[in-house]
Design a protein around this motif. Structure first.
Motif, PDB file in Angstrom:
ATOM      1  N   ARG A  81     -13.952   1.904 -16.357  1.00  0.00           N
ATOM      2  CA  ARG A  81     -13.841   1.880 -14.885  1.00  0.00           C
ATOM      3  C   ARG A  81     -13.376   0.507 -14.412  1.00  0.00           C
ATOM      4  O   ARG A  81     -12.561   0.379 -13.506  1.00  0.00           O
ATOM      5  N   LYS A  82     -13.892  -0.536 -15.069  1.00  0.00           N
ATOM      6  CA  LYS A  82     -13.505  -1.903 -14.701  1.00  0.00           C
ATOM      7  C   LYS A  82     -11.992  -2.107 -14.959  1.00  0.00           C
ATOM      8  O   LYS A  82     -11.284  -2.657 -14.126  1.00  0.00           O
ATOM      9  N   TRP A  83     -11.531  -1.633 -16.113  1.00  0.00           N
ATOM     10  CA  TRP A  83     -10.111  -1.773 -16.436  1.00  0.00           C
ATOM     11  C   TRP A  83      -9.251  -1.038 -15.403  1.00  0.00           C
ATOM     12  O   TRP A  83      -8.248  -1.554 -14.925  1.00  0.00           O
ATOM     13  N   ARG A  84      -9.649   0.171 -15.045  1.00  0.00           N
ATOM     14  CA  ARG A  84      -8.871   0.933 -14.051  1.00  0.00           C
ATOM     15  C   ARG A  84      -8.812   0.178 -12.729  1.00  0.00           C
ATOM     16  O   ARG A  84      -7.794   0.202 -12.029  1.00  0.00           O
ATOM     17  N   GLY A  85      -9.911  -0.513 -12.396  1.00  0.00           N
ATOM     18  CA  GLY A  85      -9.934  -1.315 -11.174  1.00  0.00           C
ATOM     19  C   GLY A  85      -8.983  -2.507 -11.248  1.00  0.00           C
ATOM     20  O   GLY A  85      -8.524  -3.018 -10.227  1.00  0.00           O
ATOM     21  N   GLN A  86      -8.692  -2.938 -12.465  1.00  0.00           N
ATOM     22  CA  GLN A  86      -7.815  -4.108 -12.639  1.00  0.00           C
ATOM     23  C   GLN A  86      -6.345  -3.722 -12.773  1.00  0.00           C
ATOM     24  O   GLN A  86      -5.474  -4.574 -12.869  1.00  0.00           O
ATOM     25  N   THR A  87      -6.070  -2.418 -12.875  1.00  0.00           N
ATOM     26  CA  THR A  87      -4.684  -1.973 -12.962  1.00  0.00           C
ATOM     27  C   THR A  87      -4.334  -1.282 -11.648  1.00  0.00           C
ATOM     28  O   THR A  87      -4.968  -0.311 -11.264  1.00  0.00           O
ATOM     29  N   ALA A  88      -3.354  -1.807 -10.970  1.00  0.00           N
ATOM     30  CA  ALA A  88      -2.965  -1.205  -9.691  1.00  0.00           C
ATOM     31  C   ALA A  88      -1.786  -0.274  -9.943  1.00  0.00           C
ATOM     32  O   ALA A  88      -0.823  -0.655 -10.598  1.00  0.00           O
ATOM     33  N   MET A  89      -1.905   0.928  -9.451  1.00  0.00           N
ATOM     34  CA  MET A  89      -0.849   1.919  -9.679  1.00  0.00           C
ATOM     35  C   MET A  89      -0.122   2.187  -8.359  1.00  0.00           C
ATOM     36  O   MET A  89      -0.755   2.413  -7.325  1.00  0.00           O
ATOM     37  N   ILE A  90       1.188   2.132  -8.405  1.00  0.00           N
ATOM     38  CA  ILE A  90       2.006   2.464  -7.236  1.00  0.00           C
ATOM     39  C   ILE A  90       2.784   3.734  -7.593  1.00  0.00           C
ATOM     40  O   ILE A  90       3.460   3.762  -8.626  1.00  0.00           O
ATOM     41  N   PHE A  91       2.664   4.753  -6.753  1.00  0.00           N
ATOM     42  CA  PHE A  91       3.305   6.028  -7.053  1.00  0.00           C
ATOM     43  C   PHE A  91       4.502   6.267  -6.128  1.00  0.00           C
ATOM     44  O   PHE A  91       4.564   5.721  -5.024  1.00  0.00           O
ATOM     45  N   GLN A  92       5.370   7.154  -6.568  1.00  0.00           N
ATOM     46  CA  GLN A  92       6.544   7.495  -5.747  1.00  0.00           C
ATOM     47  C   GLN A  92       6.127   8.012  -4.371  1.00  0.00           C
ATOM     48  O   GLN A  92       6.758   7.721  -3.371  1.00  0.00           O
ATOM     49  N   GLN A  93       5.019   8.762  -4.330  1.00  0.00           N
ATOM     50  CA  GLN A  93       4.620   9.397  -3.067  1.00  0.00           C
ATOM     51  C   GLN A  93       3.536   8.622  -2.318  1.00  0.00           C
ATOM     52  O   GLN A  93       2.793   9.181  -1.523  1.00  0.00           O
ATOM     53  N   PHE A  94       3.379   7.349  -2.585  1.00  0.00           N
ATOM     54  CA  PHE A  94       2.523   6.399  -1.859  1.00  0.00           C
ATOM     55  C   PHE A  94       1.015   6.647  -2.018  1.00  0.00           C
ATOM     56  O   PHE A  94       0.244   5.712  -2.144  1.00  0.00           O
ATOM     57  N   ASN A  95       0.578   7.925  -1.923  1.00  0.00           N
ATOM     58  CA  ASN A  95      -0.843   8.269  -2.057  1.00  0.00           C
ATOM     59  C   ASN A  95      -1.747   7.529  -1.081  1.00  0.00           C
ATOM     60  O   ASN A  95      -2.824   7.057  -1.460  1.00  0.00           O
ATOM     61  N   LEU A  96      -1.308   7.429   0.168  1.00  0.00           N
ATOM     62  CA  LEU A  96      -2.184   6.880   1.212  1.00  0.00           C
ATOM     63  C   LEU A  96      -3.009   8.022   1.798  1.00  0.00           C
ATOM     64  O   LEU A  96      -2.749   9.191   1.521  1.00  0.00           O
ATOM     65  N   ILE A  97      -3.990   7.666   2.634  1.00  0.00           N
ATOM     66  CA  ILE A  97      -4.714   8.699   3.380  1.00  0.00           C
ATOM     67  C   ILE A  97      -4.069   8.713   4.766  1.00  0.00           C
ATOM     68  O   ILE A  97      -4.310   7.810   5.581  1.00  0.00           O
ATOM     69  N   PRO A  98      -3.200   9.704   5.041  1.00  0.00           N
ATOM     70  CA  PRO A  98      -2.340   9.645   6.224  1.00  0.00           C
ATOM     71  C   PRO A  98      -3.097   9.582   7.543  1.00  0.00           C
ATOM     72  O   PRO A  98      -2.636   8.973   8.496  1.00  0.00           O
ATOM     73  N   ARG A  99      -4.297  10.215   7.608  1.00  0.00           N
ATOM     74  CA  ARG A  99      -4.999  10.270   8.906  1.00  0.00           C
ATOM     75  C   ARG A  99      -5.748   8.965   9.191  1.00  0.00           C
ATOM     76  O   ARG A  99      -6.198   8.752  10.307  1.00  0.00           O
ATOM     77  N   LEU A 100      -5.896   8.104   8.199  1.00  0.00           N
ATOM     78  CA  LEU A 100      -6.592   6.832   8.432  1.00  0.00           C
ATOM     79  C   LEU A 100      -5.598   5.746   8.837  1.00  0.00           C
ATOM     80  O   LEU A 100      -4.417   5.826   8.509  1.00  0.00           O
ATOM     81  N   ASP A 101      -6.106   4.712   9.517  1.00  0.00           N
ATOM     82  CA  ASP A 101      -5.184   3.655   9.914  1.00  0.00           C
ATOM     83  C   ASP A 101      -4.796   2.797   8.700  1.00  0.00           C
ATOM     84  O   ASP A 101      -5.392   2.893   7.624  1.00  0.00           O
ATOM     85  N   VAL A 102      -3.777   1.989   8.931  1.00  0.00           N
ATOM     86  CA  VAL A 102      -3.180   1.216   7.846  1.00  0.00           C
ATOM     87  C   VAL A 102      -4.205   0.273   7.212  1.00  0.00           C
ATOM     88  O   VAL A 102      -4.353   0.210   5.985  1.00  0.00           O
ATOM     89  N   ILE A 103      -4.960  -0.440   8.040  1.00  0.00           N
ATOM     90  CA  ILE A 103      -5.867  -1.452   7.466  1.00  0.00           C
ATOM     91  C   ILE A 103      -6.969  -0.805   6.626  1.00  0.00           C
ATOM     92  O   ILE A 103      -7.350  -1.341   5.571  1.00  0.00           O
ATOM     93  N   THR A 104      -7.437   0.361   7.040  1.00  0.00           N
ATOM     94  CA  THR A 104      -8.468   1.039   6.239  1.00  0.00           C
ATOM     95  C   THR A 104      -7.875   1.484   4.898  1.00  0.00           C
ATOM     96  O   THR A 104      -8.520   1.363   3.848  1.00  0.00           O
ATOM     97  N   ASN A 105      -6.637   1.960   4.945  1.00  0.00           N
ATOM     98  CA  ASN A 105      -5.972   2.304   3.683  1.00  0.00           C
ATOM     99  C   ASN A 105      -5.881   1.086   2.758  1.00  0.00           C
ATOM    100  O   ASN A 105      -6.106   1.188   1.556  1.00  0.00           O
ATOM    101  N   VAL A 106      -5.547  -0.059   3.345  1.00  0.00           N
ATOM    102  CA  VAL A 106      -5.413  -1.275   2.526  1.00  0.00           C
ATOM    103  C   VAL A 106      -6.783  -1.651   1.940  1.00  0.00           C
ATOM    104  O   VAL A 106      -6.904  -1.983   0.755  1.00  0.00           O
ATOM    105  N   LEU A 107      -7.820  -1.548   2.768  1.00  0.00           N
ATOM    106  CA  LEU A 107      -9.171  -1.896   2.306  1.00  0.00           C
ATOM    107  C   LEU A 107      -9.654  -0.983   1.178  1.00  0.00           C
ATOM    108  O   LEU A 107     -10.514  -1.375   0.371  1.00  0.00           O
TER     109      LEU A 107
END
Ligand code: ATP
Length: 271
Positions: free
Chosen positions: A74-100
């Motif tokens: 779990r620690k390793w997964r936390g240290q690897t940041a994954m960026i996907f083609q489809q962004f994988n944001l939570i669309p209904r939440l505001d930008v700063i909460t997504n960043v947090l």
């Protein structure tokens, strides 16, 4: 240092990665190229352990990544940041909460609401948005942003993880050229200013040439090129994309899709 040593991967009887070995020194920006189905996504997914290797091993900084279990995994997964083609944001939440949300792995429990993040974390999120030229969008609903802006929010979220490595899987494949350039500029800036290793699967050879220190070319799960973009000559490119002499030359801006549509790979790549 990321070390991929004699790694293989099979899905059922189909071997999609075979005997893959390379080292990536910390701080390098590596582009992984190859036609559709070459194994690029599988490679990134093995590094962050979304999928397991079938043979060989992956290490990072002396840590046996491919063998980690439980809390260490779990620690390793936390240290690897994954960026996907489809962004994988939570669309209904505001930008700063997504960043947090990038901080979640650092909390023992899920801090489900904005209030549960610390003042420092919020300041860090604003700073990340500023770096990506998105501070004025902080309170907007993420789903209302353009594709390029959403991908930059995803990068800001990734930065919040304080990752040791960033793994970007075709991060610009669904973006227009201007947005794509902004996203690649952002990844390069993070790579250079923070010294974070970036591995980026790229659809366009032209982009790999422009942004990466090093390019790994894959064909049918094997590494067929590994070197600086300047060494990618015509014959090497034809080989990576499996193009015969009598086919038309590779279009460097849309390479994997272009080659795939003319000449789809036979599946499975290897039995
Ligand atoms: N979960 C899975 N189960 C079975 N086969 C899979 C799975 N994931 C990938 N494959 C197969 O593994 C091979 C490599 O796929 P992968 O997605 O890694 O290629 P890629 O180079 O990233 O392709 P693309 O550019 O289209 O994303 C393909 O033949 C694919 O069909």
């Amino acid at each position: 240092m990321l070390r991929v040593g004699n790694v293989s991967k099979s899905y059922g009887k189909s071997r999609v990665i075979r005997d893959l070995s390379f080292d990536v020194p910390e701080g390098q920006m590596v582009g992984v190229i190859g036609r559709s189905g070459a194994g690029k996504s599988t490679l990134l997914r093995m590094v962050n352990r979304l999928t397991d290797v079938s043979g060989g091993r992956i290490d990072f900084g002396g840590q046996p990544v491919s063998r980690l279990k439980g809390k260490a995994l779990r620690k390793w997964r936390g240290q690897t940041a994954m960026i996907f083609q489809q962004f994988n944001l939570i669309p209904r939440l505001d930008v700063i909460t997504n960043v947090l949300m990038g901080r979640i792995a650092h909390h023992g429990t899920v801090p489900s609401m904005f209030k549960l993040f610390s003042r420092e974390e919020k300041a860090q999120a604003i700073q990340a948005l500023e770096q990506l030229d998105l501070a004025d969008k902080a309170l907007q609903r993420a789903g209302n942003l353009s594709g390029g802006q959403q991908q930059r929010v995803a990068i800001a979220r990734a930065m919040m993880q304080s990752p040791r490595i960033m793994l970007a899987d075709e991060p610009i494949a669904s973006l227009d050229p201007r947005s794509a350039a902004m996203v690649m500029d952002a990844l390069k800036e993070i790579n250079q200013s923070r010294g974070i290793t970036v591995m980026c699967n790229l659809h366009s050879l032209e982009t790999a040439r422009q942004y990466c220190d090093r390019v790994i070319g894959m064909l049918h799960g094997e590494k067929v090129f590994d070197g600086p973009p300047s060494q990618l000559d015509h014959d090497t490119v034809q080989r990576i994309y499996g193009v015969n002499d009598n086919e038309k030359a590779v279009d460097e801006t849309v390479t994997s899709a272009e080659v795939w549509s003319r000449n789809p790979p036979s599946a499975p790549a290897y039995a």
